[in-house]
Design an enzyme around this catalytic site. Structure first.
Site, mmCIF file in Angstrom:
data_model
loop_
_atom_site.group_PDB
_atom_site.id
_atom_site.type_symbol
_atom_site.label_atom_id
_atom_site.label_comp_id
_atom_site.label_asym_id
_atom_site.label_seq_id
_atom_site.Cartn_x
_atom_site.Cartn_y
_atom_site.Cartn_z
ATOM 1 N N LYS A 40 -53.590 -6.376 -35.465
ATOM 2 C CA LYS A 40 -54.138 -7.714 -35.148
ATOM 3 C C LYS A 40 -53.033 -8.635 -34.664
ATOM 4 C CE LYS A 40 -56.970 -7.130 -39.218
ATOM 5 N NZ LYS A 40 -56.986 -7.567 -40.614
ATOM 6 N N ARG A 44 -40.304 2.800 -40.555
ATOM 7 C CA ARG A 44 -40.020 3.439 -39.261
ATOM 8 C C ARG A 44 -40.697 2.606 -38.189
ATOM 9 N NH1 ARG A 44 -40.633 9.696 -37.643
ATOM 10 N NH2 ARG A 44 -38.696 9.693 -38.829
ATOM 11 N N HIS A 69 -31.132 6.796 -37.627
ATOM 12 C CA HIS A 69 -32.009 7.442 -38.605
ATOM 13 C C HIS A 69 -31.095 7.900 -39.736
ATOM 14 C CE1 HIS A 69 -35.156 9.601 -40.436
ATOM 15 N NE2 HIS A 69 -35.648 10.278 -39.408
HETATM 16 N N1 CP Z 1 -36.695 14.507 -38.610
HETATM 17 C C1 CP Z 1 -37.670 13.576 -38.670
HETATM 18 O O1 CP Z 1 -37.422 12.367 -38.664
HETATM 19 O O2 CP Z 1 -38.939 14.088 -38.733
HETATM 20 P P1 CP Z 1 -40.274 13.228 -38.774
HETATM 21 O O3 CP Z 1 -40.382 12.508 -37.476
HETATM 22 O O4 CP Z 1 -41.391 14.239 -38.976
HETATM 23 O O5 CP Z 1 -40.182 12.272 -39.922
#
Ligand code: CP
Length: 657
Positions: free
Chosen positions: A87, A108, A136
């Site tokens: 939204k 994420r 990451h």
């Molecule tokens: N390696 C990794 O980040 O996998 P996913 O995208 O499945 O979380």
């Protein structure tokens, strides 16, 4: 703050080496406990929220499993499209709200720098589960954990990182970590998907580290036993590649080993998939991506290498490798549970205290002047959450003396600024190195302004530092005649005025657009819808110029884009991009009051008020009286067009205000 201090893990560099080693120690004990089927209550009473704006299998499920295994609870928004984000709720609002429901947020997000924003706004710790192409860090913890388990240690290992090194966020975090642990990195980009400059600059600045880049063919030659290509370190910290000169577990040498040193082994291949979701169409189409199979492990220098991959794989990694003991990618994925348990347990060990960030960022520049510069990276979070995020930059290093280098605080990309200004004097300058000292003092006093073009500087009310004498080339009558000529051309050329929308570029283009609309209405009794398009500053924005008009429709309309003068073509290009982002027009036509006749400008105007050929170093400035009833209290003035020679650079030793 409760049991967890506000210790965010946005980058792998938020963890010191000692922290990572402690996390591995905890992970070892959790892995052994999981084997024995132990149950734990260490996180009993804690709630973790997982907010995934992008798909995930490993990261989300292993985080959730880790929290359950520690006796904590999980609330999850696995698909943010099914949340209030759909939204239009901002990331900042979402994490503020969720921070009241949970003790820890795992996020994420597809945008670069999103985890940093989440961490700034959430009241509880934020763990980055991948933000755009940037980092990451918890994947890197899993990667390092398995690499260390397989090879005994990290220092002195030689790791070939292959594939999409440009957009692969796991790669960037891994490079930062391996550089700090004293491993050798051989970057093997496929298809020119090189490690970005901002990653290289960071490891050079922080770890005095420079990695080596080879092509897949060069790597094959090396691995196949050809000694002709010898790679040497470009920083003392980094050891020579493919040599056995440096014993494991000792400090790196101060100088490169001799060029005749015997080639040694690769310890790991780290492969990544092509990150198609981060590419534009042109990038995705270029060349072919590599395919890794067991043949790469058959040489004397590679037969002991482990094969790593953060997964998911697409077709870059052969399935036949899965049964090979050197293939450790499923072990990396499985390590997600004990390693993420260990990270949560490590957060608990901080006993609610907030630690200093190991790498303190340089202070951001405060731009008092508007508009603030905007990040050049279309994937940067600051370009997508502009309602509340003010772009933030710090000074960068530039090899180009004609541009001021700024670095975005959110995504670390460089922005090269050609025009700078002083908000106190309202003067702008073409940047060169003579101005650098002044720029630093303007940063200190908070008066630095930065512009993408001369036009943007002038639209913001800035005058050039110095210009040649100006001369009037059109008076009010001539401007009115040129507008009439434009309207007549448009009426003659556009058969269906009911399908036409007039869009003027802020600010003079918008004023002209309204005049043209009125002239067309007077001639034809058709009143085309009219809008202003602001291309300066943050995201381009459309504003209807008709009272009570609905939102601007672009789809299948003929758009007449109106501007006063085209100089570099920058404004029109940005306007075109904004239009195409909004929809698919049937046609886009360009109307300009003055055509300067620059053949270098890529866009040819369809409708021209007056042709005034000018030299490239000249500047044409249009001044228009505001519309009747507008700008109460402002001096009305008269329409006028002037010409002057362009802004000059500061001369050596010359002072400025
Ligand atoms: N390696 C990794 O980040 O996998 P996913 O995208 O499945 O979380």
């Amino acid at each position: 703050m409760g049991r967890l201090g506000k210790n965010d893990v946005v980058s792998i560099e938020d963890l010191m080496i000692a922290d990572i080693e402690r996390i591995f120690e905890l992970a070892d004990s959790f892995a052994a406990g999981l084997e024995r089927g132990e149950t734990l209550d260490r996180a009993h009473g804690l709630i973790m929220a997982t907010l995934f704006y992008e798909p995930s299998t490993r990261t989300r499920l292993s985080f959730e499993s880790a929290m359950h295994r520690l006796g904590g609870a999980v609330i999850s928004s696995a698909d943010m499209h099914a949340s209030s984000a759909s939204k239009g709720e901002t990331l900042a609002d979402t994490v503020r709200v969720v921070g009241a429901y949970a003790d820890l947020i795992v996020v994420r997000h597809p945008r670069d720098g999103a985890a940093r924003v989440a961490a700034e706004y959430a009241p509880c710790p934020v763990l980055n589960a991948g933000d755009g192409s940037r980092e990451h860090p918890t994947q890197t913890l899993c990667d390092l954990y398995i690499l260390r388990r397989k090879k005994g240690q990290l220092r002195g290992l030689t790791v070939a990182i292959c594939g999409d090194l440009k957009f692969g966020r796991t790669v960037h975090s891994l490079i930062y970590a391996l550089a700090r642990f004293g491993a050798n990195i051989v970057a093997v980009p496929y298809n020119g998907m090189n490690v970005p400059d901002y990653v290289l600059e960071r490891i050079a600045a922080e770890s005095k580290y420079g990695l080596s880049t080879v092509t897949m063919e060069e790597l094959r030659s090396l691995a196949g036993g050809i000694d002709a290509l010898y790679l040497t370190p470009n920083a003392p910290h980094q050891m020579a590649l493919f040599t056995s000169e440096v014993p494991r577990g000792v400090a790196p040498p101060a100088a490169a080993p001799p060029a005749a040193a015997p080639p040694a082994a690769l310890d790991a291949f780290y492969l990544t998939r092509l990150q198609r979701e981060r590419m534009n169409d042109q990038e995705g189409a270029a060349g072919t991506y590599g395919h890794f199979d067991v043949r790469a492990l058959k040489t004397s220098r590679t037969h002991e290498a482990v094969v790593m991959h953060p997964l998911p794989r697409t077709d870059e990694l052969a399935y036949e490798l899965d049964s090979d003991p050197r293939a450790v990618y499923f072990e990396q994925a499985a390590a997600g549970v004990p390693v993420r348990m260990a990270l949560i347990a490590w957060l608990l060990e901080q006993n609610g205290t907030e630690r200093m960030r190991p790498v303190a960022p340089a202070p951001a520049i405060r731009f008092k002047a508007h508009p603030a510069p905007r990040c050049s990276n279309p994937g940067c979070i600051s370009r997508h959450e502009g309602a509340y995020l003010v772009p933030r930059f710090r000074l960068g290093r530039s090899s180009d003396p004609s541009a001021l280098a700024l670095v975005c605080e959110f995504c670390e990309r460089d922005l090269k600024v050609e025009f700078v200004g002083n908000a106190r004097t309202h003067r702008y300058y073409r940047f060169d190195r003579n101005l650098y000292g002044y720029v630093r003092s303007w940063i200190e006093e908070g008066s630095l302004a930065a512009f993408e073009s001369v036009k943007q500087a002038e639209e913001s009310g800035y005058e050039p530092y110095r210009r040649g004498p100006q001369r009037e080339i059109m008076n009010a009558e001539e401007v009115a005649a040129a507008c009439r000529a434009l309207a007549t051309q448009m009426v003659a050329d556009l058969p269906d005025l009911a399908a036409v929308t007039i869009v003027g570029v802020v600010s003079h283009g918008a004023m002209l657009a309204m005049r043209l609309r009125d002239l067309i209405e007077a001639e034809t009794r058709v009143r085309p819808p009219c809008a202003a398009l602001d291309v300066f500053g943050g995201e381009a924005a459309f504003h209807p110029l008709d009272d009570g008009a609905a939102d601007l429709e672009v789809e299948d309309r003929t758009i007449v884009l109106v501007d006063d003068v085209i100089n570099s073509g920058w404004t029109v290009q940005r306007a075109m991009t904004a239009l195409w982002q909004r929809g698919r027009p049937a046609a886009v036509k360009l109307a300009v009051l003055i055509d300067r006749g620059h053949r270098a400008v890529p866009i040819r105007p369809n409708y021209v008020g007056k042709n005034i050929p000018t030299a490239r170093a000249e500047r044409v400035q249009v001044r228009l009286a505001p519309p009747q009833g507008a700008a109460a209290g402002r001096a009305k003035g008269q329409d006028r067009v002037v010409i002057y020679s362009m802004v000059e650079s500061l001369k050596e030793g010359e002072g400025v205000e």
